[in-house]
Design a protein around this motif. Structure first.
Motif, PDB file in Angstrom:
ATOM      1  N   UNK A  31       0.950  -1.199   0.065  1.00 25.19           N
ATOM      2  CA  UNK A  31       0.024   0.166   0.036  1.00 25.19           C
ATOM      3  C   UNK A  31       0.904   1.176   0.078  1.00 25.19           C
ATOM      4  N   UNK A  32       0.622   2.316  -0.860  1.00 25.16           N
ATOM      5  CA  UNK A  32       1.444   3.510  -0.819  1.00 25.16           C
ATOM      6  C   UNK A  32       1.074   4.295   0.385  1.00 25.16           C
ATOM      7  N   UNK A  33       1.831   5.368   0.421  1.00 30.74           N
ATOM      8  CA  UNK A  33       1.546   6.205   1.563  1.00 30.74           C
ATOM      9  C   UNK A  33       0.251   6.874   1.334  1.00 30.74           C
ATOM     10  N   UNK A  34      -0.136   7.411  -0.039  1.00 29.19           N
ATOM     11  CA  UNK A  34      -1.210   8.015  -0.495  1.00 29.19           C
ATOM     12  C   UNK A  34      -2.359   7.260   0.092  1.00 29.19           C
ATOM     13  N   UNK A  35      -2.212   5.897  -0.309  1.00 36.80           N
ATOM     14  CA  UNK A  35      -3.573   5.148   0.204  1.00 36.80           C
ATOM     15  C   UNK A  35      -3.650   4.589   1.560  1.00 36.80           C
ATOM     16  N   UNK A  36      -2.461   4.858   2.258  1.00 42.10           N
ATOM     17  CA  UNK A  36      -2.569   4.672   3.573  1.00 42.10           C
ATOM     18  C   UNK A  36      -3.207   5.836   4.230  1.00 42.10           C
ATOM     19  N   UNK A  37      -2.986   6.858   3.834  1.00 41.00           N
ATOM     20  CA  UNK A  37      -3.712   8.428   4.181  1.00 41.00           C
ATOM     21  C   UNK A  37      -5.064   8.296   3.829  1.00 41.00           C
ATOM     22  N   UNK A  38      -5.322   7.911   2.916  1.00 38.18           N
ATOM     23  CA  UNK A  38      -6.914   7.905   2.323  1.00 38.18           C
ATOM     24  C   UNK A  38      -7.777   6.972   3.119  1.00 38.18           C
ATOM     25  N   UNK A  39      -6.877   5.797   3.305  1.00 38.98           N
ATOM     26  CA  UNK A  39      -7.695   4.619   4.075  1.00 38.98           C
ATOM     27  C   UNK A  39      -8.002   4.905   5.591  1.00 38.98           C
ATOM     28  N   UNK A  40      -7.173   5.955   6.024  1.00 42.96           N
ATOM     29  CA  UNK A  40      -7.183   6.132   7.439  1.00 42.96           C
ATOM     30  C   UNK A  40      -8.304   7.349   7.651  1.00 42.96           C
ATOM     31  N   UNK A  41      -8.221   8.303   6.692  1.00 44.92           N
ATOM     32  CA  UNK A  41      -8.942   9.338   6.814  1.00 44.92           C
ATOM     33  C   UNK A  41     -10.513   9.456   6.113  1.00 44.92           C
ATOM     34  N   UNK A  42     -10.504   8.525   5.035  1.00 46.60           N
ATOM     35  CA  UNK A  42     -12.011   8.521   4.262  1.00 46.60           C
ATOM     36  C   UNK A  42     -12.987   7.934   5.056  1.00 46.60           C
ATOM     37  N   UNK A  43     -12.707   7.124   6.166  1.00 42.08           N
ATOM     38  CA  UNK A  43     -14.197   6.893   7.039  1.00 42.08           C
ATOM     39  C   UNK A  43     -14.570   8.052   7.678  1.00 42.08           C
ATOM     40  N   UNK A  44     -13.796   8.985   7.991  1.00 43.62           N
ATOM     41  CA  UNK A  44     -14.053  10.226   9.007  1.00 43.62           C
ATOM     42  C   UNK A  44     -14.749  11.165   7.935  1.00 43.62           C
ATOM     43  N   UNK A  45     -14.049  11.696   6.874  1.00 50.71           N
ATOM     44  CA  UNK A  45     -14.104  12.667   6.310  1.00 50.71           C
ATOM     45  C   UNK A  45     -13.548  12.465   4.862  1.00 50.71           C
ATOM     46  N   UNK A  46     -14.295  12.988   3.698  1.00 51.43           N
ATOM     47  CA  UNK A  46     -13.814  12.856   2.293  1.00 51.43           C
ATOM     48  C   UNK A  46     -12.533  13.613   2.312  1.00 51.43           C
ATOM     49  N   UNK A  47     -11.466  12.724   1.783  1.00 52.70           N
ATOM     50  CA  UNK A  47     -10.119  13.436   1.777  1.00 52.70           C
ATOM     51  C   UNK A  47      -9.451  13.188   0.049  1.00 52.70           C
ATOM     52  N   UNK A  48      -8.975  14.144  -0.559  1.00 56.68           N
ATOM     53  CA  UNK A  48      -8.325  13.842  -1.686  1.00 56.68           C
ATOM     54  C   UNK A  48      -6.943  14.490  -1.655  1.00 56.68           C
ATOM     55  N   UNK A  49      -6.081  14.005  -2.491  1.00 57.58           N
ATOM     56  CA  UNK A  49      -4.452  14.681  -2.625  1.00 57.58           C
ATOM     57  C   UNK A  49      -4.628  15.921  -3.272  1.00 57.58           C
ATOM     58  N   UNK A  50      -3.986  17.086  -2.711  1.00 58.98           N
ATOM     59  CA  UNK A  50      -4.058  18.266  -3.094  1.00 58.98           C
ATOM     60  C   UNK A  50      -5.012  19.358  -3.229  1.00 58.98           C
ATOM     61  N   UNK A  51      -6.158  19.106  -4.173  1.00 61.79           N
ATOM     62  CA  UNK A  51      -7.135  19.724  -4.199  1.00 61.79           C
ATOM     63  C   UNK A  51      -8.471  18.890  -4.170  1.00 61.79           C
ATOM     64  N   UNK A  52      -9.414  19.570  -3.556  1.00 59.42           N
ATOM     65  CA  UNK A  52     -10.674  18.681  -3.437  1.00 59.42           C
ATOM     66  C   UNK A  52     -11.540  19.001  -4.421  1.00 59.42           C
ATOM     67  N   UNK A  53     -12.177  18.111  -5.082  1.00 54.32           N
ATOM     68  CA  UNK A  53     -12.781  18.159  -6.215  1.00 54.32           C
ATOM     69  C   UNK A  53     -14.394  17.721  -5.860  1.00 54.32           C
TER      70      UNK A  53
END
Length: 113
Positions: free
Chosen positions: A1-23
């Motif tokens: 799992x990449x670091x990006x994937x780890x961040x998204x997996x950790x935070x996405x159950x709490x709040x929407x998260x995206x790299x750099x820009x929220x769309x």
């Protein structure tokens, strides 16, 4: 799992998260970026470990109380293998949003040729 994937997996159950820009369209959301990598261990002029420093930005309306989100995100990042995050909280008068910044670190093996 990449670091990006780890961040998204950790935070996405709490709040929407995206790299750099929220769309997305939610009023409470998070983005993340990385501070420059730092080589912390080297031998024979070859990197062994990199220190990665992700910075997570949480944005939420002033009408909300960010305390529970702040606590949940901090715990989720620690459980995902990052250092216990330091937090900076500001208010953006132009967007009328709380802006909460989480700074943490993680070690990763350096890339090899």
């Amino acid at each position: 799992m990449t670091v990006n994937q780890k961040i998204i997996a950790a935070i996405s159950p709490i709040v929407d998260i995206e790299p750099v820009v929220y769309t997305g369209t939610k009023t409470t959301y998070a983005i993340f970026e990385f501070l420059p990598d730092e080589v912390i261990v080297s031998g024979d002029d070859d990197a062994s470990l990199d220190l990665l420093s992700p910075r997570i930005h949480l944005f939420c309306p002033v009408s909300s109380d960010p305390e529970a989100l702040r606590k949940s995100i901090r715990i989720a990042l620690k459980k995902a293998g990052f250092t216990y995050p330091t937090i900076t909280q500001t208010y953006e008068s132009d967007t009328k949003l709380h802006h909460i910044i989480f700074d943490c670190e993680m070690l990763r093996a350096s890339e090899r040729e």
